[in-house]
Design a protein around this motif. Structure first.
Motif, mmCIF file in Angstrom:
data_model
loop_
_atom_site.group_PDB
_atom_site.id
_atom_site.type_symbol
_atom_site.label_atom_id
_atom_site.label_comp_id
_atom_site.label_asym_id
_atom_site.label_seq_id
_atom_site.Cartn_x
_atom_site.Cartn_y
_atom_site.Cartn_z
ATOM 1 N N MET A 1 -23.798 -12.680 12.871
ATOM 2 C CA MET A 1 -25.052 -13.425 12.752
ATOM 3 C C MET A 1 -26.233 -12.471 12.831
ATOM 4 S SD MET A 1 -26.508 -16.471 15.230
ATOM 5 C CE MET A 1 -25.093 -17.514 14.902
ATOM 6 N N ASN A 2 -27.190 -12.626 11.929
ATOM 7 C CA ASN A 2 -28.383 -11.780 11.938
ATOM 8 C C ASN A 2 -29.406 -12.354 12.894
ATOM 9 O OD1 ASN A 2 -30.491 -10.096 11.442
ATOM 10 N ND2 ASN A 2 -30.736 -10.619 9.276
ATOM 11 N N GLU A 3 -29.513 -11.730 14.083
ATOM 12 C CA GLU A 3 -30.423 -12.238 15.111
ATOM 13 C C GLU A 3 -31.881 -12.143 14.681
ATOM 14 O OE1 GLU A 3 -29.239 -13.766 17.494
ATOM 15 O OE2 GLU A 3 -27.260 -12.971 17.978
ATOM 16 N N GLY A 4 -32.155 -11.248 13.701
ATOM 17 C CA GLY A 4 -33.533 -11.056 13.271
ATOM 18 C C GLY A 4 -34.111 -12.282 12.585
ATOM 19 N N MET A 114 -30.050 -20.314 29.949
ATOM 20 C CA MET A 114 -31.145 -20.815 29.116
ATOM 21 C C MET A 114 -31.260 -20.083 27.776
ATOM 22 S SD MET A 114 -34.260 -21.637 31.773
ATOM 23 C CE MET A 114 -34.399 -19.953 32.416
ATOM 24 N N SER A 115 -30.466 -19.041 27.596
ATOM 25 C CA SER A 115 -30.581 -18.237 26.373
ATOM 26 C C SER A 115 -29.670 -18.761 25.271
ATOM 27 C CB SER A 115 -30.253 -16.771 26.666
ATOM 28 O OG SER A 115 -31.213 -16.218 27.544
ATOM 29 N N THR A 116 -30.170 -18.717 24.041
ATOM 30 C CA THR A 116 -29.426 -19.213 22.881
ATOM 31 C C THR A 116 -28.888 -18.064 22.028
ATOM 32 O OG1 THR A 116 -30.869 -21.160 22.827
ATOM 33 C CG2 THR A 116 -29.545 -20.705 20.852
ATOM 34 N N ARG A 117 -29.756 -17.099 21.724
ATOM 35 C CA ARG A 117 -29.352 -15.989 20.875
ATOM 36 C C ARG A 117 -28.298 -15.120 21.552
ATOM 37 N NH1 ARG A 117 -34.583 -13.177 18.134
ATOM 38 N NH2 ARG A 117 -33.510 -11.376 19.039
ATOM 39 N N GLU A 118 -27.349 -14.644 20.755
ATOM 40 C CA GLU A 118 -26.251 -13.846 21.302
ATOM 41 C C GLU A 118 -26.755 -12.560 21.943
ATOM 42 O OE1 GLU A 118 -21.936 -11.940 19.964
ATOM 43 O OE2 GLU A 118 -23.362 -12.628 18.442
ATOM 44 N N ASP A 119 -27.726 -11.880 21.308
ATOM 45 C CA ASP A 119 -28.208 -10.621 21.869
ATOM 46 C C ASP A 119 -28.920 -10.851 23.206
ATOM 47 O OD1 ASP A 119 -30.295 -11.944 20.588
ATOM 48 O OD2 ASP A 119 -31.343 -10.096 20.056
ATOM 49 N N ARG A 121 -28.232 -13.395 25.325
ATOM 50 C CA ARG A 121 -27.172 -13.705 26.293
ATOM 51 C C ARG A 121 -26.460 -12.436 26.737
ATOM 52 N NH1 ARG A 121 -23.484 -16.268 23.597
ATOM 53 N NH2 ARG A 121 -24.596 -16.805 21.679
ATOM 54 N N ASN A 122 -26.183 -11.546 25.801
ATOM 55 C CA ASN A 122 -25.489 -10.295 26.138
ATOM 56 C C ASN A 122 -26.323 -9.435 27.081
ATOM 57 O OD1 ASN A 122 -23.278 -10.948 24.588
ATOM 58 N ND2 ASN A 122 -23.955 -9.810 22.780
ATOM 59 N N TYR A 123 -27.638 -9.373 26.815
ATOM 60 C CA TYR A 123 -28.501 -8.565 27.681
ATOM 61 C C TYR A 123 -28.510 -9.117 29.106
ATOM 62 C CZ TYR A 123 -32.591 -6.783 30.079
ATOM 63 O OH TYR A 123 -33.411 -6.240 31.031
ATOM 64 N N PHE A 124 -28.698 -10.422 29.245
ATOM 65 C CA PHE A 124 -28.797 -11.017 30.580
ATOM 66 C C PHE A 124 -27.447 -11.038 31.302
ATOM 67 C CE2 PHE A 124 -32.674 -13.198 28.733
ATOM 68 C CZ PHE A 124 -33.570 -12.459 29.491
ATOM 69 N N ILE A 125 -26.348 -11.196 30.552
ATOM 70 C CA ILE A 125 -25.021 -11.139 31.181
ATOM 71 C C ILE A 125 -24.754 -9.742 31.734
ATOM 72 C CG2 ILE A 125 -22.534 -11.170 30.700
ATOM 73 C CD1 ILE A 125 -23.096 -13.530 28.780
ATOM 74 N N LEU A 126 -25.121 -8.724 30.945
ATOM 75 C CA LEU A 126 -24.957 -7.342 31.424
ATOM 76 C C LEU A 126 -25.811 -7.096 32.664
ATOM 77 C CD1 LEU A 126 -23.872 -4.466 31.122
ATOM 78 C CD2 LEU A 126 -25.765 -3.992 29.544
ATOM 79 N N ALA A 127 -27.061 -7.567 32.641
ATOM 80 C CA ALA A 127 -27.946 -7.389 33.795
ATOM 81 C C ALA A 127 -27.397 -8.128 35.009
ATOM 82 C CB ALA A 127 -29.353 -7.881 33.456
#
Length: 339
Positions: A1-4, A114-119, A121-127
């Motif tokens: 999926m193109n997050e842009g 609360m996050s929808t976009r995969e990128d 979600r990935n950032y906050f899961i890592l944090a």
């Protein structure tokens, strides 16, 4: 999926802004701690916390640039005087980072949900995972040094049971005996004692090093409220012959030299207050004795009033950075008509 091709949602925009504010504040506080801390068992955990905040800020700046998102002002090197005299004991630094890791885990789990976009979600899961690692690291160090605050012990249940009377939920009648606290209620009371102890020490340190009379008075008021809440919680435990928590050495030095900007101090206390109100709400929802629920509601109101007075000070001095929001449509229309 193109997050842009997928725009950030309001939740993602707010989460990114909050994360940047908190990490920029943490980086300032942790840089001061790293300058002075001597305990070689504790220092690696403080360094890890500092590195996390620094890395998060770099990642957030990349996201902001990609999304054409205005970078928040947050906090910078101008908000900390790392050459000020030492303000905290090394043990307090460990306790502080452990406490802030708990706050961070709660925040990041909310950001993930609360996050929808995969990128995003990935950032906050890592944090979230990194912050959980920090919590584990500081907990292990405290345990190995014998300076951890452990929850009270009670007997492990040998059989299951059910509530057989509405009296289980009662507790407001002063002329009737209250049932003993259950394990869930004890855990929340104990945790709220510990968080208020951290609050007392922060308020003391901030009051004695701030040059502003308004900030000093606010911090001293915060200290008194935290001490009052600690007494209420300790008395509740003691009525059931449950020992109050043995809190590790979290002393504050007698330095009066300003170590942090008043803007940072007030933001930090707003963060602590918001966390405390959230803890009280969670505890009230988990408690099954009516007197405990009423107590948490009453104490939350007290913290809310303190937070409101703190916000007033920040607005007065132009320290309160505004979160992203939508435009005021009525104001835009009126301005257009005037033009």
């Amino acid at each position: 999926m193109n997050e842009g091709n997928i725009h950030l949602t309001s939740a993602e925009i707010g989460s990114l802004w909050t994360g940047y504010m908190q990490d920029s504040m943490s980086k300032c506080v942790l840089s001061f701690m790293l300058k002075h801390i001597e305990d070689q068992d504790i220092k690696p955990a403080i360094q890890y916390a500092y590195d996390l905040s620094s890395n998060h800020l770099e990642q957030l700046l990349t996201i902001f640039e990609k999304e054409n998102y205005a970078v928040p002002n947050g906090f910078t090197e101008q908000d900390v005087n790392i050459n000020a005299p030492w303000l905290f004991t090394d043990t307090f630094c460990l306790t502080y980072v452990n406490h802030m890791a708990k706050v961070g885990m709660i925040a990041y789990s909310g950001f993930v949900s609360m996050s929808t976009r995969e990128d995003m979600r990935n950032y906050f899961i890592l944090a979230l995972n990194e912050t959980a690692t920090l919590y584990n690291q500081t907990s292990e160090i405290a345990l190995s040094k014998g300076i951890n605050a452990r929850h009270p012990y009670i007997e492990v249940p040998k059989e299951t049971d059910y509530v057989d009377s509405k009296k289980y939920f009662s507790g407001l009648n002063p002329f009737s005996d209250k049932r003993p606290l259950n394990a869930v209620e004890i855990s929340h009371i104990y945790m709220n004692i510990l968080t208020n102890v951290v609050g007392v020490k922060l308020c003391l340190a901030f009051a004695q090093t701030s040059p502003s009379k308004d900030v000093q008075d606010f911090m001293l008021r915060g200290k008194e409220i935290s001490q009052k809440h600690i007494k209420i919680f300790v008395d509740t435990l003691m009525k059931d012959d449950i020992d109050a928590p043995q809190v590790p050495d979290t002393a504050v030095s007698d330095s009066t030299t300003q170590a942090f900007s008043d803007k940072l101090l007030m933001y930090h206390m707003s963060l602590i207050s918001a966390s405390g109100i959230g803890n009280y709400a969670t505890a009230a929802a988990a408690s099954q004795r009516s007197d405990l629920m009423i107590n948490y509601e009453r104490l939350s109101l007290e913290v809310s009033r303190l937070a409101k007075s703190g916000a007033d000070i920040m607005i007065k001095n132009e320290w309160l950075e505004q979160p992203p929001g939508i435009k005021d449509r009525k104001k835009l229309a009126k301005n257009k008509q005037k033009g």
